[in-house]
Design a protein around this motif. Sequence first.
Motif, PDB file in Angstrom:
ATOM      1  N   PHE A 268       0.834  -1.203   0.000  1.00 47.38           N
ATOM      2  CA  PHE A 268       0.000   0.000   0.000  1.00 47.38           C
ATOM      3  C   PHE A 268       0.872   1.257   0.000  1.00 47.38           C
ATOM      4  O   PHE A 268       0.558   2.240  -0.684  1.00 47.38           O
ATOM      5  CB  PHE A 268      -0.929  -0.001   1.215  1.00 47.38           C
ATOM      6  N   THR A 273      -1.132   4.214  -1.995  1.00 47.12           N
ATOM      7  CA  THR A 273      -2.542   4.034  -1.639  1.00 47.12           C
ATOM      8  C   THR A 273      -2.730   3.786  -0.143  1.00 47.12           C
ATOM      9  O   THR A 273      -3.800   3.350   0.285  1.00 47.12           O
ATOM     10  CB  THR A 273      -3.149   2.861  -2.426  1.00 47.12           C
ATOM     11  N   ILE A 276      -5.753   4.889   2.076  1.00 48.29           N
ATOM     12  CA  ILE A 276      -7.008   4.141   2.152  1.00 48.29           C
ATOM     13  C   ILE A 276      -7.161   3.479   3.517  1.00 48.29           C
ATOM     14  O   ILE A 276      -8.258   3.432   4.079  1.00 48.29           O
ATOM     15  CB  ILE A 276      -7.055   3.085   1.036  1.00 48.29           C
ATOM     16  N   ASN A 283      -7.401  10.645   3.583  1.00 48.31           N
ATOM     17  CA  ASN A 283      -8.384   9.580   3.386  1.00 48.31           C
ATOM     18  C   ASN A 283      -9.804  10.114   3.502  1.00 48.31           C
ATOM     19  O   ASN A 283     -10.644   9.908   2.626  1.00 48.31           O
ATOM     20  CB  ASN A 283      -8.138   8.495   4.442  1.00 48.31           C
ATOM     21  N   THR A 419      -7.493  12.998  -6.339  1.00 45.07           N
ATOM     22  CA  THR A 419      -6.321  12.408  -5.696  1.00 45.07           C
ATOM     23  C   THR A 419      -5.055  13.168  -6.065  1.00 45.07           C
ATOM     24  O   THR A 419      -4.191  13.396  -5.209  1.00 45.07           O
ATOM     25  CB  THR A 419      -6.177  10.932  -6.121  1.00 45.07           C
ATOM     26  N   SER A 441       1.561   5.469  -8.048  1.00 46.58           N
ATOM     27  CA  SER A 441       0.348   5.900  -7.340  1.00 46.58           C
ATOM     28  C   SER A 441      -0.601   6.667  -8.240  1.00 46.58           C
ATOM     29  O   SER A 441      -1.822   6.608  -8.073  1.00 46.58           O
ATOM     30  CB  SER A 441       0.719   6.767  -6.127  1.00 46.58           C
ATOM     31  N   ASN A 445      -4.258   4.769  -8.045  1.00 49.57           N
ATOM     32  CA  ASN A 445      -5.409   5.394  -7.385  1.00 49.57           C
ATOM     33  C   ASN A 445      -6.666   5.435  -8.244  1.00 49.57           C
ATOM     34  O   ASN A 445      -7.765   5.174  -7.745  1.00 49.57           O
ATOM     35  CB  ASN A 445      -5.027   6.795  -6.900  1.00 49.57           C
ATOM     36  N   ILE A 448      -8.331   2.143  -7.910  1.00 51.19           N
ATOM     37  CA  ILE A 448      -8.730   1.720  -6.571  1.00 51.19           C
ATOM     38  C   ILE A 448      -9.853   2.582  -5.999  1.00 51.19           C
ATOM     39  O   ILE A 448     -10.794   2.077  -5.390  1.00 51.19           O
ATOM     40  CB  ILE A 448      -7.505   1.731  -5.630  1.00 51.19           C
ATOM     41  N   LEU A 449      -9.781   3.887  -6.203  1.00 55.92           N
ATOM     42  CA  LEU A 449     -10.739   4.783  -5.569  1.00 55.92           C
ATOM     43  C   LEU A 449     -12.196   4.523  -5.948  1.00 55.92           C
ATOM     44  O   LEU A 449     -13.078   4.693  -5.101  1.00 55.92           O
ATOM     45  CB  LEU A 449     -10.364   6.241  -5.871  1.00 55.92           C
ATOM     46  N   GLN A 452     -13.901   2.379  -3.377  1.00 57.58           N
ATOM     47  CA  GLN A 452     -13.872   2.703  -1.956  1.00 57.58           C
ATOM     48  C   GLN A 452     -15.226   3.090  -1.361  1.00 57.58           C
ATOM     49  O   GLN A 452     -15.510   2.728  -0.210  1.00 57.58           O
ATOM     50  CB  GLN A 452     -12.818   3.785  -1.693  1.00 57.58           C
ATOM     51  N   THR A 487      -9.753  -4.318  -4.088  1.00 62.06           N
ATOM     52  CA  THR A 487      -8.785  -3.307  -3.630  1.00 62.06           C
ATOM     53  C   THR A 487      -7.425  -3.929  -3.370  1.00 62.06           C
ATOM     54  O   THR A 487      -6.390  -3.421  -3.818  1.00 62.06           O
ATOM     55  CB  THR A 487      -9.313  -2.613  -2.359  1.00 62.06           C
ATOM     56  N   VAL A 491      -3.873  -3.453  -5.595  1.00 64.53           N
ATOM     57  CA  VAL A 491      -2.659  -2.948  -4.923  1.00 64.53           C
ATOM     58  C   VAL A 491      -1.507  -3.915  -5.146  1.00 64.53           C
ATOM     59  O   VAL A 491      -0.379  -3.501  -5.480  1.00 64.53           O
ATOM     60  CB  VAL A 491      -2.927  -2.743  -3.421  1.00 64.53           C
TER      61      VAL A 491
END
Length: 815
Positions: A268, A273, A276, A283, A419, A441, A445, A448-449, A452, A487, A491
Motif C-alpha cells: 500500500f 494508496t 485508504i 483519506n 487524488t 500511485s 489510485n 482503486i478509488l 472505496q 482493492t 494494490v
Amino acid sequence: MTQMQATNHPTSLRERFTTQLPLVWISLAFLAGIVLASLVPLPLWAWIAIFVFSILLAIAFRLLATRIPSLSSLREPQGGAFVLPLVLLPALILGSARYQLSIPNFDAFHIAFYNDRDYDLLITGYLVEPPDYRDAYTNLRLQVTNVDTGDRNLEANGLLLVRVDANQSFHYGDIIRLRGKLKTPPENEDFSYRDYLAAQRIHSYMSSAEVTVLPGRGGNPISAALYALKERSLANIYRIFPDPESSLLAGILLGVDTGLTKDLQQAFKDTGTAHIIAISGFNISIIAALFVTLFSRFFGPRWGAALAIFGIVFYTVLVGGDAAVVRAAIMGTLALFARQIGRRQFALNTLLAVAMLMCLWNPLYVWDVGFQLSFFATLGLILYAEPFSHFSAGVLARYFPLSTVEKIIQPLSDFVLLTFAAQLTTIPIMAYHFQRISLVSFIANPFILPAQPAVMILGGMAVFLSLLWIPLGQLAAWVAWPFAAYTIRIVELFDRVPHGTIILGDLSIGFVILFYAALLALTVGGSRFGEWVQAARERASVIGVGSVVLVLSLALLLISRAASAFPDRLLHVTFLEVGSADAVLIKTPSGKSVLINGGPSVTILSDELGRRVSAFDRGLSWLVIANTEEDQVASLPRVIERYPPDNVLWSGNEQGSFSSRVLDEYLTLQAIHVTMAENDQTLDLGDGATLRVLSTGSRGSVLLIEWKNFRALLPIGMSFEALDELRNGASVGPVSVLSLADSGYAPSNPPEWIANLNPELIVLNVAAGDIDGMPDRETLETIKDYSLLRTDQNGWIEITTNGEQMWVNVERNQE
C-alpha cells in the motif's frame, strides 16, 4: 477591456492576500512562533513580556496612523501589506509562548520523574485506550495514578506506554499494576520515538513489564461504551470477513490496521494508496468527496453534502474519537465544505484557523506527520481540485463533443484529479519523512478509488447488521467482500510494477521549503492559474471506462473465489511462510481444511488462511497441534477465533509454553473437542487420504500424510526419542515430500534420517536471516543432492497431488 483586466489583476491579488485572508497570515504567524520557540529556547516570562510589548507596539502604531497624515493611507485596505506585520507579531510571539507553556515540568508527581532508574517500580493506573495488539506483543497506554518506588506508594500522574506479552486480553478502563523499569522513550538518527510519543503527551516507556489486572474500572463511561462498540465491531469484522479483506476493513472502518501483514502494508505504501487504510485528512477528504458524488445523485447537492458530513461524524465516533481521528475528520470536513461553497478564500481562512486552534491545544502537532499530511492534503483539495477539473474539461473540449466531455469529466475528476490535487501538496512531506515517492500511485489510485465508497458503505452496513444478527451481517459481508478483495488485488498487482517507487534517501528540510515556495509562487503568481473559473457542468450519470473495469474485475474475483470453494478431488498440502516455524494447511480431496500448527505471527497466518480457506465456510475440520513451543503456536489463540476448528488433535505438553496454555484454556472455554494424540492414530482426510501420527512425546509429534502413492512426512515435533523410535527413518521408508525438522537444525536431521527417507522433494521452513543461523551448514551439505524448496526464498510452497502424480507451485521462483 482586456487591458483594464490586466491592470487590475495585481491589485485584486494583493487585496486577497492582505485583506480577504487575515486568518491565514495570523495562523501562519502563530505556527511559525511555535517553530521559533523550539529553536530559540527562552523562559515563559520572556515570551510573555515580548508578547505584551508587541501588543503595545501595534496599538501605538495604530494611534500614530490616526494622527499623522502621512501614515493615514496605511489605514486603507491597500496599506494592509504594511500594517499586517504589526498584527502578525503578537501572533508570532503568542505561538512561541504557547510552545514554551507546553513543555512539561517533571516534578515528583509526574511519572517521567522516575525514568531511567536502575530498579523496578510498581506502577498503578488505568487504560485510556483499547489495547494495541501486535504479533509478538501488546501496547498499553496507561493513565498513572500511583507509583511505588519500594519505600512507599506515592501519588503520580502522566501517561505511560508499556509493552507486554502477547495473547493477554485487556479492555479500556482496566485498572492494572505494572512491575518493570521505566525508561525515557528512545531516539536515533532515523526516527525519534521520544518526539513521536511526546506529541501524544507520553514521556515514559516500559519495554517489558509484569502485569496484574486489579478489580475496579477507570476511565470515562461514554468512552467505555464507544470502545466496547468498537471492540465488538472489530470482532465481528473478523468473524464475517476472511483475511486479508477483514484486516483491510478493520483499518478502513475502525482505524485498526495492525492486522495487515508487513508485506501488504508495504505494498500500500509503495503504490501510494496507504491513505485508504490510514485514518487521515487525506483519506477522509477523498472518501467524503466520493460520498458527496454518490449521495448527490440520489438526494441532490445539499443533502448529499449533509449526508457525507453525517457519515464522517458517525465514523469518527465509531472509531473511538481519538485526537488523530478528530483532527482528520475536521480537516476532511473542511475540504468538503470548501468544495461545496466554492470559495477558496473562506476555506483557506478556516483551514488555517483550525490548524491554529489544534496547535493551540497541542503545539507538538506541528511536527506530527499525520497532522502535516492531513493539513496539506486538505490544502491541495481546496486550492487545486476544482481548477484541475475545469482545466481538464477545457482540454477535453478541444478534441471531443460537449456531451462526451460531460460524461468523462466527472469520473475523471472524482477518481483521478481529486487524488492528484491532494498528492501534489503532500509529495514533499512523504518524500521527507519516508524517503520515497511512488510513481505508480498516479495510476493505481484511479483503479482503486472507485471501489472505496462501496467498500465503506457495504462493509460498514455488513458490520452494522452483524451487531444486530450475525447471519444477517454475513449475508451483507458476501456482497461487500468482492470490493475489498478487488482493492487488495489491484494494490498487489501495481506493487509488482518495476521501478514504481523511487527511493530518495535522506532529504533536507530545505527541499520541502523550496518545493512549497515554488508551488506558492506558481499558484499565486500565475496570470490565470490562481483565478476561479466558472462553476462546474452538471453531473452526468454515466458509467465510465473505469467503472466497466471495476465491474469486470469484481465479476472475475467472484467467479474465481466461488470456484475455489468447490473441491477439486485433489489433495493440497501448503507450507505457509511463517518464519522459522511450521504452519501446514491441508485441503482434502473433499474440500475440508486441516491446519497443522501456525507459527508466531497472527497477521501472517490469518492472511494466508484467508486467501485459501473458503469464504463461505471458514471453519477448520481439524486443528493439529504437533509442537507446543511458543513460536510454533503463538498465533493460534487469536486466529482460531476467526477460523474455529471442529476438532483438535493435540500432541505435546499443554503447559509447554505461555501460548499453548492460553490456547488450551480457550479450547476448554469454547467446548471444542480435543483428542490427545497417540502413536499410530489416524485421521481420515476423505477418499482414502489419511494423516497418521508416527510418534508422539512431550515435545510434539511426527506426522505422515498418505494418499495412494503420495507420502509427505512432517517431523514438526521431532525429538531424539522419535528418531530412535523410527529407527532414523528406516521404519518409515521413502517419502515423496520431507519437511526438515527445526528449520534445518543438524541434530534433528541426521544424514541417516535423510538417506532412509530418500525424499523426492525437501521443504525447509525458515525465516530470512534466522536469528539462530538456521539452517545448519551440515544439514545443507547433507541434502545438497536433493531437490530443495525454502520458504525464505520461495515463499509459500503448495504440493498438489492426485495420489499418483505431484505438482509443485511456489509464491516466488528463484533463478
